[in-house]
Design a protein around this motif. Structure first.
Motif, PDB file in Angstrom:
ATOM      1  N   LYS A 170       0.831  -1.216   0.000  1.00  0.00           N
ATOM      2  CA  LYS A 170       0.000   0.000   0.000  1.00  0.00           C
ATOM      3  C   LYS A 170       0.859   1.257   0.000  1.00  0.00           C
ATOM      4  O   LYS A 170       0.571   2.235  -0.690  1.00  0.00           O
ATOM      5  CB  LYS A 170      -0.930  -0.016   1.211  1.00  0.00           C
ATOM      6  CG  LYS A 170      -2.076  -1.001   1.095  1.00  0.00           C
ATOM      7  CD  LYS A 170      -3.002  -0.894   2.299  1.00  0.00           C
ATOM      8  CE  LYS A 170      -4.197  -1.839   2.173  1.00  0.00           C
ATOM      9  NZ  LYS A 170      -5.089  -1.739   3.355  1.00  0.00           N
ATOM     10  N   ARG A 171       1.921   1.211   0.815  1.00  0.00           N
ATOM     11  CA  ARG A 171       2.803   2.380   0.862  1.00  0.00           C
ATOM     12  C   ARG A 171       3.449   2.623  -0.496  1.00  0.00           C
ATOM     13  O   ARG A 171       3.575   3.751  -0.958  1.00  0.00           O
ATOM     14  CB  ARG A 171       3.872   2.189   1.942  1.00  0.00           C
ATOM     15  CG  ARG A 171       3.339   2.324   3.374  1.00  0.00           C
ATOM     16  CD  ARG A 171       4.480   2.506   4.363  1.00  0.00           C
ATOM     17  NE  ARG A 171       5.361   1.346   4.377  1.00  0.00           N
ATOM     18  CZ  ARG A 171       5.219   0.307   5.191  1.00  0.00           C
ATOM     19  NH1 ARG A 171       4.204   0.283   6.045  1.00  0.00           N
ATOM     20  NH2 ARG A 171       6.068  -0.688   5.156  1.00  0.00           N
ATOM     21  N   ARG A 172       3.881   1.536  -1.128  1.00  0.00           N
ATOM     22  CA  ARG A 172       4.497   1.685  -2.449  1.00  0.00           C
ATOM     23  C   ARG A 172       3.491   2.225  -3.474  1.00  0.00           C
ATOM     24  O   ARG A 172       3.822   3.082  -4.303  1.00  0.00           O
ATOM     25  CB  ARG A 172       5.026   0.329  -2.922  1.00  0.00           C
ATOM     26  CG  ARG A 172       6.281  -0.125  -2.210  1.00  0.00           C
ATOM     27  CD  ARG A 172       6.726  -1.469  -2.740  1.00  0.00           C
ATOM     28  NE  ARG A 172       7.990  -1.877  -2.132  1.00  0.00           N
ATOM     29  CZ  ARG A 172       8.584  -3.049  -2.368  1.00  0.00           C
ATOM     30  NH1 ARG A 172       8.011  -3.917  -3.209  1.00  0.00           N
ATOM     31  NH2 ARG A 172       9.724  -3.362  -1.782  1.00  0.00           N
ATOM     32  N   SER A 173       2.257   1.712  -3.399  1.00  0.00           N
ATOM     33  CA  SER A 173       1.216   2.168  -4.319  1.00  0.00           C
ATOM     34  C   SER A 173       0.913   3.657  -4.108  1.00  0.00           C
ATOM     35  O   SER A 173       0.774   4.427  -5.063  1.00  0.00           O
ATOM     36  CB  SER A 173      -0.046   1.347  -4.121  1.00  0.00           C
ATOM     37  OG  SER A 173      -1.092   1.801  -4.967  1.00  0.00           O
ATOM     38  N   THR A 174       0.808   4.043  -2.812  1.00  0.00           N
ATOM     39  CA  THR A 174       0.537   5.461  -2.503  1.00  0.00           C
ATOM     40  C   THR A 174       1.673   6.349  -2.987  1.00  0.00           C
ATOM     41  O   THR A 174       1.455   7.412  -3.589  1.00  0.00           O
ATOM     42  CB  THR A 174       0.340   5.645  -0.993  1.00  0.00           C
ATOM     43  OG1 THR A 174      -0.739   4.815  -0.545  1.00  0.00           O
ATOM     44  CG2 THR A 174       0.052   7.101  -0.660  1.00  0.00           C
TER      45      THR A 174
ATOM     46  N   VAL B 162       1.549   9.281  -5.756  1.00  0.00           N
ATOM     47  CA  VAL B 162       2.010  10.642  -5.468  1.00  0.00           C
ATOM     48  C   VAL B 162       3.027  11.091  -6.512  1.00  0.00           C
ATOM     49  O   VAL B 162       2.985  12.221  -7.023  1.00  0.00           O
ATOM     50  CB  VAL B 162       2.606  10.722  -4.044  1.00  0.00           C
ATOM     51  CG1 VAL B 162       3.314  12.072  -3.837  1.00  0.00           C
ATOM     52  CG2 VAL B 162       1.520  10.535  -3.002  1.00  0.00           C
ATOM     53  N   ILE B 163       3.969  10.191  -6.836  1.00  0.00           N
ATOM     54  CA  ILE B 163       5.001  10.524  -7.822  1.00  0.00           C
ATOM     55  C   ILE B 163       4.375  10.775  -9.192  1.00  0.00           C
ATOM     56  O   ILE B 163       4.694  11.761  -9.870  1.00  0.00           O
ATOM     57  CB  ILE B 163       6.059   9.405  -7.895  1.00  0.00           C
ATOM     58  CG1 ILE B 163       6.846   9.344  -6.583  1.00  0.00           C
ATOM     59  CG2 ILE B 163       6.995   9.629  -9.067  1.00  0.00           C
ATOM     60  CD1 ILE B 163       7.816   8.177  -6.517  1.00  0.00           C
TER      61      ILE B 163
ATOM     62  N   SER C   4       2.474  14.006  -9.152  1.00  0.00           N
ATOM     63  CA  SER C   4       3.399  15.138  -9.144  1.00  0.00           C
ATOM     64  C   SER C   4       3.991  15.362 -10.528  1.00  0.00           C
ATOM     65  O   SER C   4       4.116  16.504 -11.001  1.00  0.00           O
ATOM     66  CB  SER C   4       4.517  14.901  -8.128  1.00  0.00           C
ATOM     67  OG  SER C   4       3.998  14.781  -6.819  1.00  0.00           O
ATOM     68  N   VAL C   5       4.374  14.251 -11.191  1.00  0.00           N
ATOM     69  CA  VAL C   5       4.943  14.357 -12.532  1.00  0.00           C
ATOM     70  C   VAL C   5       3.921  14.927 -13.508  1.00  0.00           C
ATOM     71  O   VAL C   5       4.221  15.835 -14.306  1.00  0.00           O
ATOM     72  CB  VAL C   5       5.456  12.988 -13.018  1.00  0.00           C
ATOM     73  CG1 VAL C   5       5.844  13.051 -14.493  1.00  0.00           C
ATOM     74  CG2 VAL C   5       6.643  12.538 -12.179  1.00  0.00           C
ATOM     75  N   ILE C   6       2.682  14.398 -13.435  1.00  0.00           N
ATOM     76  CA  ILE C   6       1.626  14.897 -14.322  1.00  0.00           C
ATOM     77  C   ILE C   6       1.355  16.371 -14.057  1.00  0.00           C
ATOM     78  O   ILE C   6       1.219  17.178 -14.983  1.00  0.00           O
ATOM     79  CB  ILE C   6       0.341  14.061 -14.149  1.00  0.00           C
ATOM     80  CG1 ILE C   6       0.567  12.640 -14.665  1.00  0.00           C
ATOM     81  CG2 ILE C   6      -0.819  14.719 -14.881  1.00  0.00           C
ATOM     82  CD1 ILE C   6      -0.597  11.717 -14.422  1.00  0.00           C
ATOM     83  N   SER C   7       1.275  16.732 -12.769  1.00  0.00           N
ATOM     84  CA  SER C   7       1.040  18.138 -12.410  1.00  0.00           C
ATOM     85  C   SER C   7       2.155  19.024 -12.930  1.00  0.00           C
ATOM     86  O   SER C   7       1.910  20.119 -13.457  1.00  0.00           O
ATOM     87  CB  SER C   7       0.911  18.283 -10.892  1.00  0.00           C
ATOM     88  OG  SER C   7      -0.186  17.546 -10.403  1.00  0.00           O
TER      89      SER C   7
END
Length: 323
Positions: A22-26, A30-31, A34-37
């Motif tokens: 779950k942590r890896r998925s979250t 997020v990454i 962030s990249v898309i943003s």
């Protein structure tokens, strides 16, 4: 039921793997977000910056075209651009050429924003200096006098004629003088008399309504006559190597501003309407009428103009040392 008797005993190792996943998925989401943003923001900034540059190029081009139309004996001499993250500043140097000597005449500065707006940066502007009972209260800019014109069909309480000042100026200086005529003439007629000294032609852009309005205003003794200051005058520079070239450029710039829009479109349309008499006369160099000129040179070169009968008024403009 006791923990020992749970039907499905907990697998702590499995739970750890699930939490880790779950942590890896979250973190992955997020990454990716962030990249898309970042890509979207960079794209929006690039698009806005491109739009700003296109707007800046168009407006500075129109500003340059209009400066070739309006402003007596004023020329552009180079421009520079300064860029920041969200804006850009365009600066254009202006000069007057008097007897072959360039005189700095301020600069035009405009700030453009990626948010779509542009703003002219104000300068010191022109100012008057004199007493209320003076025959003339001249306007100054950059420490030099601003010329004034008198339209041949407008009535004035007082016509200024400062040609005699040429006798008081040393020949080590060069001067600029605005000559207003008793009528409007063709370019060819004016060149027969003033071609050696003429630097700029004042084109007659007055409508009948403007002539009547100015004449009526000048009848009011409580106000000074309304003249045409150099920065308000429309015309073009003299080109001794191609007499019709500058006149053709004047017409081309008017038509360009009329077609491309911007802050000057309405004025360009009004001038073209007047020059063509509501479209009845073709807009060409031969049809332009000249109501005045700017002449420059040493006083001894201009003194011969003292006796020209078509001169209705004359005002002194900028002066400078010859060397």
């Amino acid at each position: 039921m006791s923990k020992e008797n749970d039907f499905f005993p907990k697998d702590l190792e499995f739970e750890g793997l699930v939490k880790k996943a779950k942590r890896r998925s979250t973190l992955k989401m997020v990454i990716i977000s962030s990249v898309i943003s970042a890509i979207v923001l960079v794209g929006l900034y690039s698009a806005a910056n491109l739009v700003m540059k296109i707007k800046m190029e168009k407006e500075t081009d129109l500003d340059s075209a209009w400066s070739e139309v309006k402003g007596a004996n004023v020329e552009e001499r180079g421009g520079i651009f300064h860029y920041s993250i969200t804006s850009a500043t365009a600066k254009t140097k202006l000069v007057k050429v008097v007897g072959g000597v360039p005189i700095p005449w301020g600069e035009r500065e405009k700030v453009f924003s990626i948010f779509g707006s542009s703003q002219i940066v104000s300068d010191n502007g022109a100012f008057a200096l004199g007493n209320s009972d003076d025959a003339r209260i001249p306007m100054y800019y950059e420490g030099e006098r601003i010329v004034e014109f008198f339209h041949p069909k407008v009535d004035y309480a007082q016509l200024l004629d400062e040609r005699l000042l040429l006798n008081e100026i040393e020949d080590s200086r060069v001067v600029e003088m605005a000559l207003s005529f008793d009528d409007s003439y063709s370019i060819e007629q004016i060149n027969e008399v003033f071609e050696e000294q003429v630097a700029w032609y004042w084109v007659d852009t007055f409508s009948e309504e403007q002539i009547e309005r100015d004449t009526n205003f000048n009848k009011d003794e409580n106000f000074p006559d309304t003249t045409v200051y150099g920065f308000e005058a429309y015309g073009f520079s003299h080109n001794p190597n191609a007499e019709n070239y500058s006149a053709s450029e004047f017409i081309a710039n008017l038509e360009k501003v009329k077609e491309d829009g911007g802050d000057y479109q309405e004025d360009a349309e009004r001038i073209i309407t007047t020059l063509t008499n509501q479209g009845e006369i073709p807009l060409e160099p031969q049809s332009l009428r000249i109501s005045g000129v700017i002449v420059t040179g040493k006083p001894s070169e201009l003194v011969s103009l003292l006796d020209e009968p078509i001169i209705r008024g004359a005002t002194l403009g900028a002066t400078t040392d010859l060397y």
